[in-house]
Design a protein around this motif. Structure first.
Motif, PDB file in Angstrom:
ATOM      1  N   ARG A  28       0.882  -1.177   0.000  1.00 50.23           N
ATOM      2  CA  ARG A  28       0.000   0.000   0.000  1.00 50.23           C
ATOM      3  C   ARG A  28       0.912   1.217   0.000  1.00 50.23           C
ATOM      4  O   ARG A  28       1.909   1.246   0.703  1.00 50.23           O
ATOM      5  CB  ARG A  28      -0.893   0.042   1.224  1.00 50.23           C
ATOM      6  CG  ARG A  28      -1.736   1.333   1.272  1.00 50.23           C
ATOM      7  CD  ARG A  28      -2.797   1.295   2.313  1.00 50.23           C
ATOM      8  NE  ARG A  28      -3.910   0.475   1.838  1.00 50.23           N
ATOM      9  CZ  ARG A  28      -5.042   0.299   2.482  1.00 50.23           C
ATOM     10  NH1 ARG A  28      -5.224   0.876   3.653  1.00 50.23           N
ATOM     11  NH2 ARG A  28      -6.000  -0.457   1.995  1.00 50.23           N
ATOM     12  N   CYS A  29       0.538   2.204  -0.790  1.00 49.36           N
ATOM     13  CA  CYS A  29       1.374   3.399  -0.838  1.00 49.36           C
ATOM     14  C   CYS A  29       0.550   4.615  -1.210  1.00 49.36           C
ATOM     15  O   CYS A  29      -0.591   4.505  -1.640  1.00 49.36           O
ATOM     16  CB  CYS A  29       2.529   3.228  -1.820  1.00 49.36           C
ATOM     17  SG  CYS A  29       2.041   3.091  -3.543  1.00 49.36           S
ATOM     18  N   GLN A  30       1.156   5.764  -1.026  1.00 49.45           N
ATOM     19  CA  GLN A  30       0.575   7.024  -1.471  1.00 49.45           C
ATOM     20  C   GLN A  30       1.202   7.340  -2.814  1.00 49.45           C
ATOM     21  O   GLN A  30       2.415   7.227  -2.995  1.00 49.45           O
ATOM     22  CB  GLN A  30       0.874   8.125  -0.473  1.00 49.45           C
ATOM     23  CG  GLN A  30       0.203   9.425  -0.825  1.00 49.45           C
ATOM     24  CD  GLN A  30       0.335  10.436   0.295  1.00 49.45           C
ATOM     25  OE1 GLN A  30       0.603  10.093   1.435  1.00 49.45           O
ATOM     26  NE2 GLN A  30       0.143  11.690  -0.048  1.00 49.45           N
ATOM     27  N   THR A  32       1.364  10.148  -6.025  1.00 52.59           N
ATOM     28  CA  THR A  32       1.087  11.514  -6.445  1.00 52.59           C
ATOM     29  C   THR A  32       1.075  11.565  -7.961  1.00 52.59           C
ATOM     30  O   THR A  32       2.051  11.204  -8.608  1.00 52.59           O
ATOM     31  CB  THR A  32       2.154  12.489  -5.908  1.00 52.59           C
ATOM     32  OG1 THR A  32       2.200  12.384  -4.489  1.00 52.59           O
ATOM     33  CG2 THR A  32       1.832  13.917  -6.301  1.00 52.59           C
ATOM     34  N   GLU A  42      -3.176  13.396  -4.837  1.00 48.52           N
ATOM     35  CA  GLU A  42      -2.678  12.346  -3.950  1.00 48.52           C
ATOM     36  C   GLU A  42      -3.685  11.197  -3.863  1.00 48.52           C
ATOM     37  O   GLU A  42      -4.845  11.411  -3.527  1.00 48.52           O
ATOM     38  CB  GLU A  42      -2.444  12.902  -2.541  1.00 48.52           C
ATOM     39  CG  GLU A  42      -1.473  14.055  -2.472  1.00 48.52           C
ATOM     40  CD  GLU A  42      -0.029  13.642  -2.672  1.00 48.52           C
ATOM     41  OE1 GLU A  42       0.307  12.487  -2.344  1.00 48.52           O
ATOM     42  OE2 GLU A  42       0.751  14.477  -3.166  1.00 48.52           O
ATOM     43  N   LEU A  43      -3.230   9.990  -4.166  1.00 45.92           N
ATOM     44  CA  LEU A  43      -4.053   8.794  -4.064  1.00 45.92           C
ATOM     45  C   LEU A  43      -3.424   7.841  -3.063  1.00 45.92           C
ATOM     46  O   LEU A  43      -2.204   7.809  -2.911  1.00 45.92           O
ATOM     47  CB  LEU A  43      -4.131   8.063  -5.407  1.00 45.92           C
ATOM     48  CG  LEU A  43      -4.550   8.844  -6.639  1.00 45.92           C
ATOM     49  CD1 LEU A  43      -4.433   7.967  -7.862  1.00 45.92           C
ATOM     50  CD2 LEU A  43      -5.956   9.361  -6.481  1.00 45.92           C
ATOM     51  N   VAL A  44      -4.246   7.039  -2.415  1.00 38.51           N
ATOM     52  CA  VAL A  44      -3.759   5.900  -1.638  1.00 38.51           C
ATOM     53  C   VAL A  44      -4.164   4.671  -2.432  1.00 38.51           C
ATOM     54  O   VAL A  44      -5.331   4.528  -2.816  1.00 38.51           O
ATOM     55  CB  VAL A  44      -4.357   5.868  -0.216  1.00 38.51           C
ATOM     56  CG1 VAL A  44      -3.900   4.619   0.526  1.00 38.51           C
ATOM     57  CG2 VAL A  44      -3.966   7.136   0.557  1.00 38.51           C
ATOM     58  N   SER A  71      -8.221   5.324  -1.710  1.00 39.18           N
ATOM     59  CA  SER A  71      -8.711   6.650  -1.370  1.00 39.18           C
ATOM     60  C   SER A  71      -8.243   7.641  -2.428  1.00 39.18           C
ATOM     61  O   SER A  71      -7.080   7.617  -2.826  1.00 39.18           O
ATOM     62  CB  SER A  71      -8.167   7.052   0.002  1.00 39.18           C
ATOM     63  OG  SER A  71      -8.560   8.352   0.349  1.00 39.18           O
ATOM     64  N   TYR A  76      -9.248  13.825  -8.457  1.00 38.65           N
ATOM     65  CA  TYR A  76      -8.876  12.695  -9.312  1.00 38.65           C
ATOM     66  C   TYR A  76     -10.008  12.369 -10.287  1.00 38.65           C
ATOM     67  O   TYR A  76      -9.784  12.198 -11.483  1.00 38.65           O
ATOM     68  CB  TYR A  76      -8.523  11.462  -8.477  1.00 38.65           C
ATOM     69  CG  TYR A  76      -8.206  10.259  -9.331  1.00 38.65           C
ATOM     70  CD1 TYR A  76      -7.027  10.201 -10.083  1.00 38.65           C
ATOM     71  CD2 TYR A  76      -9.078   9.178  -9.412  1.00 38.65           C
ATOM     72  CE1 TYR A  76      -6.735   9.105 -10.878  1.00 38.65           C
ATOM     73  CE2 TYR A  76      -8.790   8.079 -10.196  1.00 38.65           C
ATOM     74  CZ  TYR A  76      -7.616   8.046 -10.933  1.00 38.65           C
ATOM     75  OH  TYR A  76      -7.320   6.961 -11.721  1.00 38.65           O
ATOM     76  N   ALA A  98     -10.825  10.630  -0.243  1.00 36.83           N
ATOM     77  CA  ALA A  98      -9.926  11.517   0.488  1.00 36.83           C
ATOM     78  C   ALA A  98     -10.591  12.868   0.693  1.00 36.83           C
ATOM     79  O   ALA A  98     -11.340  13.340  -0.157  1.00 36.83           O
ATOM     80  CB  ALA A  98      -8.627  11.682  -0.278  1.00 36.83           C
TER      81      ALA A  98
END
Length: 102
Positions: A28-30, A32, A42-44, A71, A76, A98
């Motif tokens: 899992r990451c953020q 951009t 910014e997405l998760v 998220s 987006y 988000a």
């Protein structure tokens, strides 16, 4: 920090090309993204294992990985609409959207 090239994107997720070493580390990451207007979005995201990624995408993007959106801000989905992505509305599931940055 990892760098990736976006090959495909939708309201549910993205398909990106990235180095093999990077793919092995991430669950899992953020993420951009920079829109066509230069805004940072910014997405998760969660990594989706290769067997869940459609075959045609794997053939196009050697070294690619599927990412499922956990998220995302309204920006987006607005971006998807502006670039003509069909069905660009947020999924109607229990995923959290988000909150916009202040």
């Amino acid at each position: 920090m990892h760098h990736a090239l976006v090959i495909d994107l939708s309201a549910q997720g993205l398909f990106v090309r990235m180095a093999a070493d990077d793919r092995e580390e991430i669950e899992r990451c953020q993420l951009t993204l920079e829109s066509e207007r230069g805004e940072q979005i910014e997405l998760v995201v969660d990594v989706v294992r290769k067997f869940l990624v459609p075959g045609p995408l794997l053939a196009i993007a050697n070294g690619g990985v599927g990412l499922r959106i956990v998220s995302a801000p309204d920006a987006y989905y607005d971006f998807l609409s502006r670039i003509g992505v069909p069905d660009h509305h947020p999924p109607s599931s229990s995923r959290k959207r988000a909150k916009p940055a202040n």
